[in-house]
Design a protein around this motif. Structure first.
Motif, short mmCIF file in Angstrom:
data_model
loop_
_atom_site.label_atom_id
_atom_site.label_comp_id
_atom_site.label_asym_id
_atom_site.label_seq_id
_atom_site.Cartn_x
_atom_site.Cartn_y
_atom_site.Cartn_z
N TRP A 18 13.10 30.02 83.15
CA TRP A 18 12.28 31.23 83.14
C TRP A 18 10.82 30.89 83.43
CZ3 TRP A 18 14.25 34.52 78.40
CH2 TRP A 18 15.59 34.89 78.65
N SER A 19 10.22 31.69 84.30
CA SER A 19 8.82 31.49 84.62
C SER A 19 7.95 32.14 83.54
CB SER A 19 8.52 32.11 85.98
OG SER A 19 8.79 33.50 85.93
N PRO A 20 6.66 31.76 83.47
CA PRO A 20 5.79 32.38 82.46
C PRO A 20 5.77 33.89 82.55
CG PRO A 20 4.70 30.52 83.50
CD PRO A 20 6.00 30.72 84.22
N SER A 21 5.75 34.45 83.77
CA SER A 21 5.68 35.91 83.85
C SER A 21 6.95 36.54 83.30
CB SER A 21 5.40 36.37 85.28
OG SER A 21 6.36 35.87 86.18
N LEU A 22 8.09 35.87 83.48
CA LEU A 22 9.34 36.40 82.92
C LEU A 22 9.27 36.36 81.38
CD1 LEU A 22 12.06 37.55 83.71
CD2 LEU A 22 12.97 35.25 83.83
N TRP A 23 8.78 35.24 80.86
CA TRP A 23 8.61 35.11 79.41
C TRP A 23 7.73 36.21 78.84
CZ3 TRP A 23 11.23 32.95 75.85
CH2 TRP A 23 11.92 31.75 76.08
N ILE A 24 6.54 36.37 79.43
CA ILE A 24 5.58 37.35 78.91
C ILE A 24 6.14 38.76 79.05
CG2 ILE A 24 3.23 38.24 79.12
CD1 ILE A 24 2.45 35.48 80.26
N GLY A 25 6.77 39.02 80.21
CA GLY A 25 7.35 40.34 80.44
C GLY A 25 8.41 40.67 79.40
N ILE A 26 9.34 39.73 79.18
CA ILE A 26 10.41 39.96 78.20
C ILE A 26 9.81 40.13 76.79
CG2 ILE A 26 12.33 38.84 77.00
CD1 ILE A 26 13.24 37.73 79.66
N GLY A 27 8.82 39.29 76.46
CA GLY A 27 8.19 39.35 75.15
C GLY A 27 7.52 40.70 74.91
N LEU A 28 6.71 41.12 75.89
CA LEU A 28 5.98 42.39 75.76
C LEU A 28 6.96 43.56 75.63
CD1 LEU A 28 2.93 42.62 78.21
CD2 LEU A 28 3.01 43.09 75.76
N LEU A 29 7.99 43.56 76.49
CA LEU A 29 8.93 44.67 76.48
C LEU A 29 9.70 44.70 75.15
CD1 LEU A 29 9.69 46.92 78.43
CD2 LEU A 29 11.73 45.59 79.03
N ALA A 30 10.10 43.51 74.67
CA ALA A 30 10.80 43.44 73.38
C ALA A 30 9.90 43.99 72.27
CB ALA A 30 11.19 42.00 73.07
N PHE A 31 8.62 43.63 72.33
CA PHE A 31 7.64 44.10 71.35
C PHE A 31 7.57 45.63 71.38
CE2 PHE A 31 3.14 45.20 70.51
CZ PHE A 31 3.04 44.73 69.21
N ILE A 32 7.50 46.20 72.57
CA ILE A 32 7.40 47.66 72.70
C ILE A 32 8.66 48.35 72.20
CG2 ILE A 32 7.19 49.55 74.38
CD1 ILE A 32 5.52 47.57 76.10
N VAL A 33 9.82 47.79 72.60
CA VAL A 33 11.10 48.39 72.19
C VAL A 33 11.23 48.35 70.67
CG1 VAL A 33 13.61 48.10 72.24
CG2 VAL A 33 12.29 47.95 74.36
N LEU A 34 10.90 47.20 70.06
CA LEU A 34 11.01 47.07 68.60
C LEU A 34 10.06 48.04 67.91
CD1 LEU A 34 11.39 43.20 68.17
CD2 LEU A 34 13.13 44.99 67.86
N ALA A 35 8.84 48.18 68.47
CA ALA A 35 7.87 49.12 67.89
C ALA A 35 8.43 50.53 67.91
CB ALA A 35 6.55 49.04 68.65
N GLY A 36 9.11 50.89 68.99
CA GLY A 36 9.71 52.22 69.09
C GLY A 36 10.84 52.39 68.09
N LEU A 37 11.70 51.36 67.98
CA LEU A 37 12.85 51.43 67.08
C LEU A 37 12.41 51.54 65.63
CD1 LEU A 37 15.39 48.82 68.52
CD2 LEU A 37 15.64 51.31 68.40
N PHE A 38 11.39 50.76 65.24
CA PHE A 38 10.98 50.70 63.84
C PHE A 38 9.79 51.59 63.54
CE2 PHE A 38 13.31 46.70 64.46
CZ PHE A 38 14.27 46.89 63.48
N ALA A 39 9.53 52.56 64.41
CA ALA A 39 8.37 53.44 64.24
C ALA A 39 8.27 54.04 62.83
CB ALA A 39 8.39 54.55 65.30
N PRO A 40 9.37 54.55 62.25
CA PRO A 40 9.26 55.17 60.91
C PRO A 40 8.76 54.20 59.85
CG PRO A 40 11.36 55.70 61.94
CD PRO A 40 10.72 54.65 62.79
N TRP A 41 8.98 52.88 60.03
CA TRP A 41 8.54 51.91 59.02
C TRP A 41 7.14 51.37 59.31
CZ3 TRP A 41 13.54 52.31 60.78
CH2 TRP A 41 14.50 52.61 59.80
#
Lengths: 286, 328
Positions: A18-41
């Motif tokens: 994985w290239s750095p941009s793939l790493w950062i992209g996956i990390g950022l997207l995971a962060f956003i998705v988790l923030a959406g999922l756990f919004a009530p908490w």
């Protein structure tokens, strides 16, 4: 199915490529998705709860993104909007991709009248600006989430069909497709098992930028009042609500806008990383 | 009319045309799109267990003819019969049987394998689809096929990209053999390989032919390759068969000037005498409308060659050539 189960070592080898941009992209997207999922908490507020006593508050320790004209907490609404926007973005990207890739790949493999008719339909659809076509369809059907889906499904597949057909034209001349025909495999098997895995890469990469464009499309439609109906938190609608208060309360439009930018950057990095990861198969493949 | 009893494959007067895209001028003038004649009234026969070499320079139509036999190209005229029955007979049972009895090995070992499937997946799919062995026996049959084509069993889980050209070509051969065919069409099977690997594959082919009693149509541009494996040789020039004979007849008593030209191009360790170099096809389009297609390049051409298409001269029971001077 087509790939053997990934052994831990194979997974490690995959991750190592994985290239750095793939790493950062996956990390950022995971962060956003988790923030959406756990919004009530993550926030004590309700995204729909109005509090006139706290209207138009600037960002502070209690309201990180400030509040809007109805006193709703904008950080909370931005988090819940992740759900709305990513879900709509997902369906408006991947349903058209599925339809388009299947139609385009079949046209490229078979040619003939089906190919000719499909290409003329696509030429006609692409002759109109995408947004204008969507707005026309929504003007006929009326606004609303369900009608956004219908409108995008009707038009969005065309780019994918064109991409997949072009790739298929290259692939269908290759000897392994001829070998599959010589072995008497039916067209469906040749298409799904042999051709599709080899023509879908460019569509996957394109879907990453398409995802961003579709989120912007939904935001744009909500901004125009044709999109997600009023109380549901949605970034574009929030930007639109804030435009009347730009002078007094810059945060109402700006901070949800930055959420769109952040998601866009994540998907763009992911797409860029995937281009390199999926593209290098062709290099080592020869 | 059933073909000759002794013949496995009969190709009679076969034409294959490629339509060019219909141009605006064609539409305005209401004429059909122009067509390129890739194969023009080609006839040949293949007997069981026999290997026929099909040679010619690139563009001569030899690959196209091979593909037409496997129905990868539609035929514009003439007929192709297998065991006396037309290969274009659409009966599903017959078509399924043809797919099992006739197989093809392709030229380019880099594009002839699906890049995403391992050797086991590629071969296993064929075995399961055609029910060659019960599902439980697939793994053992894959191992047997690898032995047959001389690949170590450790290759079974490799993807094509992790194999050399020669190894991939062996996998392509194993895929063709998986259905246990009677007739193999080999389209330049060694042209893309290193010379040292070529010899290995050619030896493997002779072994397989002896072991399984395969009939082979061996397409090549290189006469020296064909010499090793063929019982008979057919020479094609610009879509036409110009000479057909046993290996000895073609190599020792070539009757057509084009065959002689090709033979002169074969490198020899000891030059027997000075040979005339092959003349390049300078202007293919100058090809004479009413004459011998080879006349523009032929060192022996006289006026008659430019005016009259030569009939096929029969030189012996097995030897024929399309040249005015063949009989002399």
């Amino acid at each position: 199915m087509t790939t053997t189960t990934l052994a831990p070592s194979a997974l490690r080898a995959e991750v190592a490529r994985w290239s750095p941009s793939l790493w950062i992209g996956i990390g950022l997207l995971a962060f956003i998705v988790l923030a959406g999922l756990f919004a009530p908490w993550l926030t004590p507020y309700d995204p729909l709860r109005q509090d006139y006593g706290a209207a138009l508050r600037a960002p502070d320790a209690a309201h990180w993104f400030g509040t809007d004209s109805l006193g709703r907490d904008l950080f909370t609404r931005s988090l819940y909007a992740i759900r709305t926007d990513l879900v709509i973005g997902f369906w408006t990207t991947y349903v058209p991709m599925l339809i388009g890739v299947l139609l385009g790949a079949y046209a490229g493999l078979k040619g003939g009248w089906f190919d000719a008719v499909l290409m003329r339909v696509i030429d006609t659809a692409l002759a109109f600006p995408f947004l204008v076509l969507i707005i026309v369809i929504l003007a006929i059907l009326g606004p609303g989430t369900q009608n956004i889906y219908i409108a995008v499904f009707l038009v969005g597949w065309t780019m994918y069909a064109r991409l997949a057909r072009a790739e298929m034209l290259v692939e269908s001349g290759k000897d392994y497709i001829l070998a599959a025909r010589t072995l008497g495999f039916p067209t469906a098997r040749i298409l799904l098992r042999h051709a599709l895995p080899n023509v879908i890469n460019s569509s996957i990469v394109f879907s990453m930028s398409d995802f961003v464009l579709n989120i912007l499309l939904v935001s744009g439609l909500s901004f125009l009042g044709l999109g997600v109906p009023a109380p549901t938190p949605e970034w574009g609608a929030m930007v639109a609500e804030g435009k009347d208060f730009m002078q007094q309360a810059w945060w109402i439009s700006t901070l949800p806008g930055l959420m769109i930018v952040l998601t866009g950057v994540a998907l763009a990095l992911l797409g860029d990383g995937l281009t390199h990861r999926l593209g290098d198969r062709h290099v080592t493949g020869h | 009319m059933a073909g000759n009893e002794s013949s496995l494959l009969t190709v009679r007067d076969v034409d294959v045309r490629f339509a060019k895209a219909r141009t605006l001028a064609d539409i305005v003038l209401r004429r059909p799109a122009a067509a390129v004649h890739a194969v023009a009234s080609a006839s040949l026969e293949l007997r069981p267990r026999e290997t026929l070499g099909l040679v010619g320079e690139s563009g001569s139509g030899k690959t196209t003819l091979g593909r037409a036999i496997l129905q990868l190209h539609p035929v514009a005229g003439g007929e192709i019969r297998y065991r006396g029955r037309s290969v274009h007979d659409p009966m599903p049972d017959w078509q399924r049987r043809l797919r099992r009895e006739m197989q093809m090995v392709f030229q380019d070992p880099y594009s002839s394998l699906n890049p995403r499937l391992t050797v086991t997946q590629t071969l296993g799919e064929v075995l399961r689809f055609h029910r060659i062995v019960p599902d439980a026996g697939v793994a053992a049959e894959v191992a047997r096929l690898l032995d047959v084509v001389g690949l170590p069993r450790s290759m079974a889980d490799r993807l094509p990209r992790a194999m050399s050209g020669g190894q991939r070509q062996r996998v392509g051969l194993a895929r063709a053999l998986a259905v246990r065919p009677t007739l193999l069409v080999l389209d330049e099977p060694v042209a893309a390989l290193d010379v040292s690997i070529q010899a290995q594959i050619l030896n493997l082919l002779s072994d397989l032919r002896a072991e399984f009693g395969l009939a082979m149509l061996f397409v090549a541009h290189d006469l020296s390759v064909v010499r090793h494996v063929s019982d008979r040789v057919a020479v094609m020039y610009r879509g036409r068969l110009v000479e057909l004979g046993t290996r000895e007849e073609i190599f020792l008593r070539p009757a057509h000037p084009y065959t002689r030209m090709l033979l002169a191009a074969v490198p020899q360790i000891v030059a027997r005498k000075r040979v005339r170099p092959v003349q390049a096809a300078t202007d293919m389009n100058a090809a004479v409308v009413g004459g011998c297609p080879f006349a523009p390049r032929c060192p022996q051409a006289v006026d008659r060659c430019r005016e009259q298409v030569p009939a096929t001269a029969v030189l012996s029971e097995t030897h024929s050539a399309a040249c005015h001077f063949a009989a002399t």
